[in-house]
Design an enzyme around this catalytic site. Structure first.
Site, PDB file in Angstrom:
ATOM      1  CG  ASP A 514      -2.201   0.699   1.077  1.00 58.24           C
ATOM      2  OD1 ASP A 514      -2.312   1.516   0.154  1.00 58.24           O
ATOM      3  OD2 ASP A 514      -3.119   0.452   1.882  1.00 58.24           O
ATOM      4  CG  ASP A 576      -9.347   2.485  -0.127  1.00 57.07           C
ATOM      5  OD1 ASP A 576      -8.923   1.345  -0.386  1.00 57.07           O
ATOM      6  OD2 ASP A 576      -8.699   3.312   0.554  1.00 57.07           O
TER       7      ASP A 576
HETATM    8  C1  GLA Z   1      -5.626   1.971   2.341  1.00 57.41           C
HETATM    9  C2  GLA Z   1      -6.019   0.806   1.449  1.00 57.41           C
HETATM   10  C3  GLA Z   1      -7.079  -0.009   2.167  1.00 57.41           C
HETATM   11  C4  GLA Z   1      -6.543  -0.504   3.489  1.00 57.41           C
HETATM   12  C5  GLA Z   1      -6.057   0.664   4.320  1.00 57.41           C
HETATM   13  C6  GLA Z   1      -5.322   0.179   5.553  1.00 57.41           C
HETATM   14  O1  GLA Z   1      -6.663   2.870   2.470  1.00 57.41           O
HETATM   15  O2  GLA Z   1      -6.466   1.252   0.219  1.00 57.41           O
HETATM   16  O3  GLA Z   1      -7.485  -1.095   1.368  1.00 57.41           O
HETATM   17  O4  GLA Z   1      -5.508  -1.420   3.249  1.00 57.41           O
HETATM   18  O5  GLA Z   1      -5.176   1.504   3.605  1.00 57.41           O
HETATM   19  O6  GLA Z   1      -4.875   1.217   6.326  1.00 57.41           O
END
Ligand code: GLA
Length: 755
Positions: A514, A576
């Site tokens: 990420d 997300d």
């Molecule tokens: C980001 C990612 C999510 C999740 C969060 C965790 O927003 O896109 O899918 O993994 O971080 O903190």
């Protein structure tokens, strides 16, 4: 004088500058490949023809100036081509500003945006890059330190044109690689300072093209966090219109992709030129319609974030830009990108392999878990038939435990309060679970965000200088975190070392990488590109060291959904936003440039955590199955009754469609921005199977049930539809199928088998 040599350019007189005597063919396919690559690059003196199966790209050297002048980029042209009329030079625009140029430099009467701007050691920014020589290479050389498409000599042929500026001793090597079967031409540039002084590269476009057509539309993808990849189409007007990223990454705001199309071009008809920059950092795309009516498109490093110093003997290599041409509309353009990226960009062995159905813990429990509760989640997942369990954020941090997003990033050891004996006991127990209705064991995956650090961390206290910063200016935080400077070798080594230790500490077969903020204060603009070179070095080391790990990219969802990432990560978390309806738009948009095989798409709980909307589980599941990596994003313990009941059928369906989605051709039959009934169709590689995804977004009151017409089928063949009726390809494509939906958020998945 323009183009006198091209009058005499015929296939018969052409010198084919590549060794065609290579004996390579055992199968008829190999023969076909060889024959299409045998005239991929044809050179006649200083006229150049790049040929795909359905595309020609031609340019020549202007004898009087040494400039490279473009002749054609579009549908196939063969043999001699007419010379353009020599323009009259009236008014302010000089001759270079009146012609179509391959690699426009600055000064000399072309007032349009240049592809390269060099600040010479004396301070001025004029240059004069003239043709010097060329070479043709079978195959495609690697791009030093950068992700790039690859292929062997049957797939691709490369032409390198060497340009040189006699006044400044700067050399520029333009590289064109042709993948004939994909109608793709890939370009990059190497700039070498062969002089004595220091120079600065202030702008460098990987691709620059001047199209002669006066009326064009441009299509691109815009958005923000949780609403990525919205398609935007507008008329190209006189002047400059463009977009880009100065965030340090490709970003959610704009994707490094551009299409130019005729105003009449649709999804399935008309000419489309697609451009896709293989790069993850700050970029810029400019489209300029100049006073003479030509449209110039430039894609490359963002000049605002460049200013790259080159000492004597030093080289700057641009990222590469993939250009494809299609006469079958925007859909045809997308399919060329999809095929090329699946077969010649993504290096992972998982690129075309079925992906395990996964369950990711994030939306189910967020930061709230410990060893026993996360094991229960894994147990429940295996009992549902999930094949891969992913523990997302919240597992690490010793002195600064990661209980929320304000601590722990950088300290990549398991939180001792949650995992007193490290990760191994959990991973061992989880990977001993048997997946429902199979003999397979559950696999285990983990989340990391290696490029980031919370100030609340041991790492930051020990290495405050490792983060991006600009002198004593405040280090502004986003999501309570700062960015490690990947341009520093010690940071690269730190990441490679901790990831290696982590992956060797337990049986981890998947990593979600990420990256949750953009770059604010940096030591210099050129740090953006230096960071990327460092990041790519880390990616290539780790993915080569752990080829059996399934790597997934992520950046707050789709903040780095770009071809550079795809080189190392066969799949990327698309957004997300897991709302089923929003996902239709996001996934259809992303598919403009990227293969659906690369999209991570999950079914999540309702009401949806991002939009608050409640959508039936079948709709949510069907939308998620259009991504190559299908999964769940919820806590199995919280499943509602209808969800639990539907799960076996949905998981079985997801497994059934996965191979077709992964390797098939995608057709966007109807677009969510244009209709209440968006539809997507996939056809398997061998054409024997197809699957139709058909949706009704809003209610349908007192309106006829819509028909959907299929595409890409064999007109003469017969297809059985869901094992019931049989229709010809012609009927399915020219008349279509009709379905009724009972309510809003209706969805159908229809299977077609060729008889
Ligand atoms: C980001 C990612 C999510 C999740 C969060 C965790 O927003 O896109 O899918 O993994 O971080 O903190």
């Amino acid at each position: 004088m323009f183009g006198t040599m091209r009058e005499s350019f015929t296939a018969a007189t052409a010198v084919v500058v590549m060794g065609l005597l290579t004996v390579c063919s055992h199968s008829s396919l190999a023969v076909a490949q060889e024959s299409s690559s045998s005239n991929a690059v044809v050179v006649d003196g200083t006229s150049f023809a790049l040929n795909g199966d359905n595309v020609s790209y031609r340019f020549h050297v202007d004898n009087s100036t040494g400039d490279l002048v473009s002749d054609h980029f579009g549908g196939s042209v063969t043999g001699a081509i007419p010379s353009p009329q020599e323009p009259d030079v009236n008014g302010w625009v000089g001759m270079p500003g009146r012609v179509r140029r391959e690699f426009p430099d600055q000064g000399r009467g072309d007032f349009r945006i240049p592809a390269i701007r060099i600040r010479q050691s004396e301070g001025y920014t004029v240059s004069d890059l003239q043709y010097q020589s060329h070479q043709v290479i079978k195959g495609k050389p690697a791009l030093l330190g950068l992700p790039a498409t690859w292929g062997d000599e049957q797939d691709v042929t490369t032409l390198v044109v060497h340009l040189y500026d006699n006044y400044s001793s700067v050399a520029a090597d333009l590289s064109y690689s042709v993948f004939p079967r994909y109608d793709a031409i890939i370009r990059s540039v190497n700039v070498t300072n062969q002089g004595e002084g220091n120079i600065t590269i202030e702008a460098l476009a990987s691709m620059s093209v001047d199209l002669p057509y006066e009326e064009l539309d441009m299509v691109n993808l815009r958005g923000d966090w949780a609403r990525e990849a919205n398609r935007q189409r507008r008329r190209v007007e006189y002047g400059i219109q463009g977009f880009g990223s100065n965030t340090g990454y490709s970003s959610h705001f704009h994707n490094p992709f551009l299409a130019l199309v005729h105003p009449s071009t649709t999804e399935s008809q008309g000419e489309a030129w697609g451009f896709s920059l293989v790069y993850t950092g700050s970029f810029s795309v400019d489209v300029e319609k100049g006073s003479q009516g030509f449209t110039r498109a430039l894609l490359g490093l963002n000049p605002d974030r460049l200013s790259w110093k080159l000492g004597p003997g030093e080289i700057l290599t641009s990222p590469e830009c993939v250009s494809v041409y299609s006469k079958d509309g925007i859909g045809g353009m997308s399919r060329s990108f999809h095929r090329l990226y699946r077969n010649h960009l993504i290096k992972s062995r998982f690129a075309t392999q079925n992906r395990p159905v996964l369950l990711n813990s994030w939306e189910g429990v967020y930061f709230d878990f410990n060893q026993s509760s996360i094991y229960t989640m894994a147990e429940d997942s295996a009992a549902l038939g999930i094949q891969l369990f992913v523990m997302d954020d919240g597992w690490f941090g010793e002195k600064y435990p990661r209980l929320a997003d304000n601590a722990g990033l950088g300290d990549w050891m398991p939180n001792p309060a949650r995992f007193p004996n490290g990760l191994e006991p959990l991973v061992e127990d989880a990977t001993n679970l048997t997946v429902k209705d199979s003999s397979a064991k559950l696999r285990f995956g983990i989340w990391v965000e290696p490029e980031m650090v919370n100030p609340n961390s041991t790492l930051y206290h020990e290495h405050p200088d490792w983060v991006l910063h600009a002198g004593s200016y405040p280090r502004t935080e986003r999501r309570n975190q700062l960015v490690l400077n990947l341009a520093l070798p010690e940071v690269q080594n730190f990441i490679i070392d901790f990831m290696t230790t982590l992956l060797r500490s337990a049986d981890i077969s998947y990593v979600k990488w990420d990256n949750n903020r953009g770059q604010h204060e940096t030591p210099s603009p050129s740090n953006d590109h230096a960071y990327m070179l460092g990041l790519y070095q880390v990616f290539s080391t780790l993915t080569e060291r752990f080829p059996d790990v399934l790597w997934e990219g992520c950046a707050s969802g789709g903040g780095r959904f770009d071809p550079g990432m795809l080189q190392y990560f066969p799949q990327i978390w698309t957004s997300d936003n897991t709302d089923g309806v929003d996902r239709v738009t996001i996934q259809f948009g992303t598919s403009l440039a990227y293969p659906p095989s690369a999209m991570g798409a999950h079914l999540s709980a309702v009401p949806n955590h991002q939009t608050g909307r409640t959508i039936p589980v079948t709709f949510r599941g069907h939308v998620a199955m259009m991504g190559g990596s299908f999964g769940l994003e919820l806590n199995p313990a919280d499943l509602q009754d209808d969800e639990r009941e539907s799960m076996p059928e949905l998981l079985a369906l997801a497994e059934k469609v996965n191979p077709i989605v992964l390797n098939g051709d995608a057709y966007r039959l109807r677009l969510p921005e244009e209709t209440n009934w968006p539809a997507m169709q996939f056809i398997s590689e061998d054409g024997s199977q197809a699957v139709l995804f058909y949706f009704q977004l809003g209610p349908n009151v007192n309106h006829a049930a819509p028909w959907v017409r299929l595409q890409g089928l064999d007109l003469e063949a017969n297809y059985s539809v869901d094992g019931n009726a049989t229709y010809s390809g012609a009927t399915l494509m020219n008349m279509g199928l009709q379905y009724t939906f009972e309510t809003e958020y209706g969805s159908k998945v229809v299977f077609l088998e060729k008889n």
